[in-house]
Design an enzyme around this catalytic site. Structure first.
Site, PDB file in Angstrom:
ATOM      1  N   ASP A   1       1.012  -1.156  -0.023  1.00  0.00           N
ATOM      2  CA  ASP A   1       0.157   0.074   0.104  1.00  0.00           C
ATOM      3  C   ASP A   1       0.926   1.376   0.017  1.00  0.00           C
ATOM      4  O   ASP A   1       2.108   1.235   0.351  1.00  0.00           O
ATOM      5  CB  ASP A   1      -0.976   0.017   1.133  1.00  0.00           C
ATOM      6  CG  ASP A   1      -2.137   0.967   1.148  1.00  0.00           C
ATOM      7  OD1 ASP A   1      -2.374   1.372   0.055  1.00  0.00           O
ATOM      8  OD2 ASP A   1      -2.699   1.294   2.048  1.00  0.00           O
TER       9      ASP A   1
ATOM     10  N   ASN B   1     -10.839  -2.811  -5.242  1.00  0.00           N
ATOM     11  CA  ASN B   1      -9.973  -1.627  -6.018  1.00  0.00           C
ATOM     12  C   ASN B   1     -10.806  -1.665  -7.278  1.00  0.00           C
ATOM     13  O   ASN B   1     -10.429  -0.641  -8.141  1.00  0.00           O
ATOM     14  CB  ASN B   1      -8.792  -2.015  -6.255  1.00  0.00           C
ATOM     15  CG  ASN B   1      -7.921  -2.268  -5.027  1.00  0.00           C
ATOM     16  OD1 ASN B   1      -6.787  -3.255  -4.800  1.00  0.00           O
ATOM     17  ND2 ASN B   1      -8.126  -1.038  -4.229  1.00  0.00           N
TER      18      ASN B   1
END
Ligand code: IPE
Ligand code: IPE
Ligand code: MG
Length: 241
Positions: free
Chosen positions: A18, A66
């Site tokens: 991330d 996502n």
């Protein structure tokens, strides 16, 4: 390179890759530039973990959530994934020699069939690898994985091959994408966020967590060592005393 030694190594390390977007933003670059750098970090750390002797490593590359990102970003990520698959195919012999087994965790149904064909090819071509299990989670969601497993159990109950009272943890685990692999010992999340974001919900029941503010494209072997050093010192009780 001199490799550090550890008194205890996690059997299974999971990494939430991330911070790519923020890394790019800091530099005034488009978010996709962050994904390009993040993909390089993934290659480096994946290789390093294997060299250290970590047997199972799982990278979170793309979550079921996502898909809600702008189409341009999603397609950039999928293009990078395709480039990685091409490269993995070119380096197949090297992976086989190193005993690497590549597996993809997630629902392939929503992924471009051309990519799925390469994913299937790589999984099959490396299936005898015994040294390193490299898992890449793509279109992965922990809740979706559990639902998928529960539906499979329900079907067996319906056709009479499984009794509801006999359902054990092993029956569910054998239906997860990680079937046959140990639970997560160490969960690594860079970028300052301290959440699981739907990653390996069942498998992380007793995972040790390691967080850092470093953004994934800046994540180095030294950060990985740091996480392993922290893990060495943890006192895992599993509910005992
Ligand atoms: C992780 O980086 C990559 C994916 C989720 C695909 P992000 O893109 O989430 O980066 P931030 O969190 O916006 O910085
Ligand atoms: C988790 O990161 C998913 C991946 C790294 C692939 P996100 O950036 O999507 O997670 P949230 O939205 O911050 O929880
Ligand atoms: Mg993020």
């Amino acid at each position: 390179m001199e490799f550090p030694t550890f008194t205890v190594l996690p059997r299974h390390v999971a990494v939430i890759m991330d911070g790519n977007g923020r890394w790019a933003k800091q530099r005034g670059l488009p978010r996709t530039a962050g994904h390009v750098e993040g993909a390089k970090t993934f290659r480096r750390i994946g290789e390093y973990a294997g060299d250290l002797g970590v047997k199972h490593i799982t990278f979170y590359a793309f979550s079921t959530e996502n898909w809600s990102r702008p189409e341009t970003e999603v397609s950039a990520i999928m293009r990078l994934f395709g480039e990685y698959l091409e490269e993995a195919r070119e380096r197949l012999q090297e992976s086989i020699q190193k005993g690497i087994r590549l597996r993809f965790l997630g629902d392939k149904a929503r992924i471009d069939p051309a990519l799925v064909a390469m994913m299937d090819f790589m999984e099959d071509a490396t299936k005898d690898g015994q040294k390193v299990n490299l898992n890449i989670a793509v279109n992965y969601g922990g809740q979706q994985e559990l639902l998928h497993a529960v539906r499979s159990l329900a079907k067996d109950v319906l056709d009479g091959s499984l009794s509801p009272d006999a359902i054990g943890a092993g029956d569910l685990e054998s239906r997860l994408y990680t079937a046959g692999q140990p639970p997560v010992d160490l969960m690594i999340r860079p970028s300052g966020e301290q959440r699981l974001s739907n990653f390996l919900l069942w498998q992380s029941a007793y995972a040790e967590f390691w967080y850092s503010d470093v953004l994934w494209p800046d994540f180095t072997e030294e950060h990985f060592n740091e996480a392993l050093r922290a893990y060495e010192k943890r006192n895992r009780r599993f509910g005992g005393v």
